[in-house]
Write an enzyme that holds these catalytic residues in place. Structure first.
Site, short mmCIF file in Angstrom:
data_model
loop_
_atom_site.label_atom_id
_atom_site.label_comp_id
_atom_site.label_asym_id
_atom_site.label_seq_id
_atom_site.Cartn_x
_atom_site.Cartn_y
_atom_site.Cartn_z
N LYS A 161 0.84 -1.20 0.00
CA LYS A 161 0.00 0.00 0.00
C LYS A 161 0.87 1.25 0.00
O LYS A 161 1.91 1.29 0.65
CB LYS A 161 -0.89 0.04 1.25
CG LYS A 161 -1.98 -1.01 1.27
CD LYS A 161 -2.91 -0.72 2.42
CE LYS A 161 -4.19 -1.51 2.28
NZ LYS A 161 -5.16 -1.14 3.34
N GLY A 167 -8.91 5.86 -1.13
CA GLY A 167 -9.93 5.54 -2.12
C GLY A 167 -9.61 4.29 -2.92
O GLY A 167 -10.02 4.14 -4.06
N GLY A 168 -8.87 3.38 -2.31
CA GLY A 168 -8.57 2.12 -2.97
C GLY A 168 -7.44 2.22 -3.99
O GLY A 168 -7.08 1.24 -4.62
N GLU A 203 0.89 -5.09 4.23
CA GLU A 203 -0.16 -5.52 5.13
C GLU A 203 -0.59 -6.92 4.73
O GLU A 203 -0.62 -7.23 3.54
CB GLU A 203 -1.37 -4.60 4.94
CG GLU A 203 -1.88 -3.98 6.19
CD GLU A 203 -3.01 -3.01 5.90
OE1 GLU A 203 -2.91 -1.88 6.35
OE2 GLU A 203 -3.98 -3.41 5.22
N HIS A 211 -16.30 -5.30 4.86
CA HIS A 211 -15.85 -3.91 5.09
C HIS A 211 -16.93 -3.25 5.94
O HIS A 211 -18.04 -3.01 5.47
CB HIS A 211 -15.70 -3.18 3.75
CG HIS A 211 -15.38 -1.72 3.88
ND1 HIS A 211 -14.24 -1.16 3.37
CD2 HIS A 211 -16.06 -0.71 4.49
CE1 HIS A 211 -14.23 0.13 3.65
NE2 HIS A 211 -15.32 0.43 4.32
N GLU A 278 -12.68 2.94 9.29
CA GLU A 278 -12.97 1.75 8.49
C GLU A 278 -12.26 0.51 9.05
O GLU A 278 -11.09 0.58 9.44
CB GLU A 278 -12.50 1.97 7.05
CG GLU A 278 -13.21 3.14 6.37
CD GLU A 278 -12.97 3.19 4.86
OE1 GLU A 278 -13.81 3.80 4.18
OE2 GLU A 278 -11.96 2.63 4.38
N GLU A 290 -8.39 2.28 7.81
CA GLU A 290 -8.08 3.70 7.65
C GLU A 290 -9.20 4.56 8.18
O GLU A 290 -10.28 4.06 8.51
CB GLU A 290 -7.80 4.06 6.18
CG GLU A 290 -8.96 3.83 5.23
CD GLU A 290 -8.58 4.19 3.79
OE1 GLU A 290 -9.02 5.25 3.34
OE2 GLU A 290 -7.85 3.42 3.13
N ASN A 292 -11.42 8.07 7.25
CA ASN A 292 -11.76 9.11 6.28
C ASN A 292 -12.16 10.37 7.05
O ASN A 292 -13.11 10.34 7.82
CB ASN A 292 -12.93 8.69 5.39
CG ASN A 292 -12.57 7.49 4.53
OD1 ASN A 292 -13.38 6.59 4.36
ND2 ASN A 292 -11.37 7.45 4.00
N ARG A 294 -13.78 13.14 6.58
CA ARG A 294 -14.76 13.95 5.85
C ARG A 294 -16.12 13.28 5.96
O ARG A 294 -16.21 12.16 6.43
CB ARG A 294 -14.38 14.01 4.37
CG ARG A 294 -14.23 12.60 3.80
CD ARG A 294 -13.96 12.55 2.32
NE ARG A 294 -13.38 11.29 1.92
CZ ARG A 294 -14.04 10.19 1.64
NH1 ARG A 294 -15.35 10.15 1.77
NH2 ARG A 294 -13.42 9.10 1.26
#
Lengths: 451, 77
Positions: A161, A167-168, A203, A211, A278, A290, A292, A294
């Site tokens: 990663k 955003g993937g 990871e 998810h 998440e 992670e 987010n 917002r």
């Protein structure tokens, strides 16, 4: 009686989220100022706002992503606050910093918090400090040799990663030792090109997980609460297709553990505003992935099951008011599902389908909410994302919500562009989905496997 | 003279990324199937390929300009 000073928020976004923020502002008694590119001059959010400013030509890079143009619009229109929506500038620490330096209030966490959560490796360390379980993995690896050493500990399959990713994007799966060197080299190049930062970490790849994410909101008085969880496991190429709240079949004890872990993490960083923590959930184990920093696309399902206006809450918190609710006030009621109606053709590998919305008959009825930035005759232009509308349904339980979803999706008639509506109808008819608890690989296996 | 036209609407880019060189210059030889640009539509990027071999006489659209379906992008000779 002296009137409170007028609060005026610049909505630094477009489409349905711009409309959503304008509505919340008005319900809080605030004024809202819209921005638009040339392509969006006649848009719905421009019409609904109290004032509007052009911020540049159609390409996002020269309008919605132009920090100087957005700040000028805010100053010029006398705004006191700036709401970033999601996407565009919403998770750019530089934007939050510049808004603050301009003497305005950013509706969201501080630039430092956005920065610390945006660096995925730093976010992992913070989670560990807060006693939140993380996916087994490495710290930042400098080169292929370091990656090989770390991979021996992490085990295969693993994910590479980008530390600055989101955003993937910037993620690669590595199944064997042989693939590692090449994958590190390309991931590093990709991360540098996409995020201006080539840092990577490894990871363990958890392949059969759900998810599940927790909505949190913190205020400037030290309060952090959660608004329960959403299940966003139905994904294609790590992009969410539909989301539901609460997560079907999640044991009450596991729910308690996950939601309290999310609150602990948010409290650890002194989080202010709305955010989402998440997790991957595998059996009874859960791992932080992670945060987010917002409001998210899928926030309406949480609003439905907790009877809260999260965007209004964001605005109040940004104005220094305490949260309008305590944790005990927040209870779960029924079930909600959100369907992203995108201008994409599922039959053509989800190829985008821009064009004019020749017909746009949006559904309604009990428990149905449609958030959209468009009306009939509007244009879905090629410059931005493909989201046309979000169909959100609520019922006393999941069965009722899905029954209402079937009716609502059937009523939704769009002509002029191809949409994902029919795909959603087929998903909610699928036995595995009906049973609840599908994992993040389900959709793609369903699409490619035997039917 | 044959032209290469866009199969989809979007934004045309002559470079793979802002800090890289253009795929092809005016006067360059191209082979059939060679990439001459990118078309961005709703955050998806599709390569625009030469429909035949030949020399690129000129580009008819500027870098980063908007394209409609079927619009001519470059002249081949």
């Amino acid at each position: 009686m002296s009137a409170a000073p007028t609060r005026r928020v610049l909505v630094a976004n477009r489409g349905e989220i711009a409309v959503r923020v304008i509505r919340a502002a008005h319900t809080c008694g605030w004024e809202a100022v819209a921005v638009h590119s040339d392509a969006d001059a006649d848009s719905r959010w421009v019409v609904l706002a109290d004032d509007a400013r052009r911020i540049g030509p159609s390409p996002a890079r020269r309008s919605y992503l132009d920090i100087d143009a957005v700040l000028e619009a805010a100053r010029d229109s006398g705004c006191t606050h700036v709401h970033p929506g999601y996407g565009f500038l919403a998770e750019r620490p530089e934007f939050a910093r510049r808004v603050t330096e301009a003497g305005l209030t950013y509706v969201g966490p501080s630039a430092e918090v956005i920065e610390s959560m945006g660096d995925k490796a730093a976010a992992r360390r913070t989670a560990e400090q807060a006693g939140v379980p993380v996916v087994p993995g490495s710290g930042v690896v400098a080169d292929a040799a370091a990656a090989r050493a770390a991979a021996a500990d992490v085990g295969f399959p693993l994910l590479i990663k980008a530390a600055a990713g989101g955003g993937g994007r910037g993620i690669r799966v590595v199944r064997t030792d042989d693939e590692l060197d090449d994958a590190v080299a390309t991931a590093q190049a990709e991360a540098s090109a996409s995020f201006g930062d080539g840092s990577l970490y490894l990871e363990r790849c958890i392949e059969n997980a759900r998810h599940i994410e927790v909505q949190v909101v913190g205020d400037t008085h030290g309060n952090v609460v959660h608004f329960f969880e959403r299940d966003c496991s139905v994904q294609r190429r790590r992009q969410k297709l539909l989301e539901e709240a609460p997560a079907p079949g999640l044991a009450a004890t596991l729910r308690d553990e996950i939601t309290s872990a999310a609150v602990r993490l948010a409290a650890e960083v002194g989080y202010q505003g709305a955010g989402t923590v998440e997790f991957l959930v595998e059996g009874q184990a859960f791992y932080f992935i992670e945060m987010n920093t917002r409001i998210q696309v899928e926030h309406p399902i949480t609003e439905m099951v907790t009877n809260t206006d999260l965007v209004a809450e964001q605005l109040r918190v940004a104005a220094g008011e305490p949260l309008s609710v305590t944790q005990d006030d927040i209870t779960l009621s029924g079930a909600a599902v959100e369907f992203r109606i995108n201008a994409e053709d599922p039959e053509q590998d989800f190829f985008p389908s821009p064009g004019e919305l020749v017909r746009f008959d949006s559904p309604n009825g009990p428990g149905v909410r449609v958030d959209s930035g468009f009306v009939a005759g509007g244009q879905i232009v090629p410059y931005y994302d493909s989201l046309v509308a979000k169909v959100v349904v609520h019922g006393r339980d999941r069965d009722e919500a899905l029954a209402r979803a079937e009716q609502a999706l059937t009523e939704f008639t769009v002509e002029g562009v191809v949409t994902t509506r029919d795909l959603h109808l087929s998903l909610i008819a699928d036995e595995a989905f009906r049973a609840g608890g599908v994992t993040t690989t389900w959709f793609e296996e369903r699409s490619t496997g035997p039917r | 003279m044959p032209t290469i036209s866009s199969p989809l609407p979007g934004v045309f880019y002559r470079r793979p990324s802002p800090d890289q060189e253009v795929y092809v210059n005016d006067g360059d030889q191209v082979t059939e199937g060679q990439t001459i640009g990118l078309i961005e539509v709703m955050k998806n990027f599709t390569e625009l390929k030469a429909t035949a071999g030949g020399t690129i006489k000129e580009f008819l659209v500027d870098d980063e300009s908007e394209l409609s379906v079927g619009q001519d992008v470059a002249v081949l000779e």
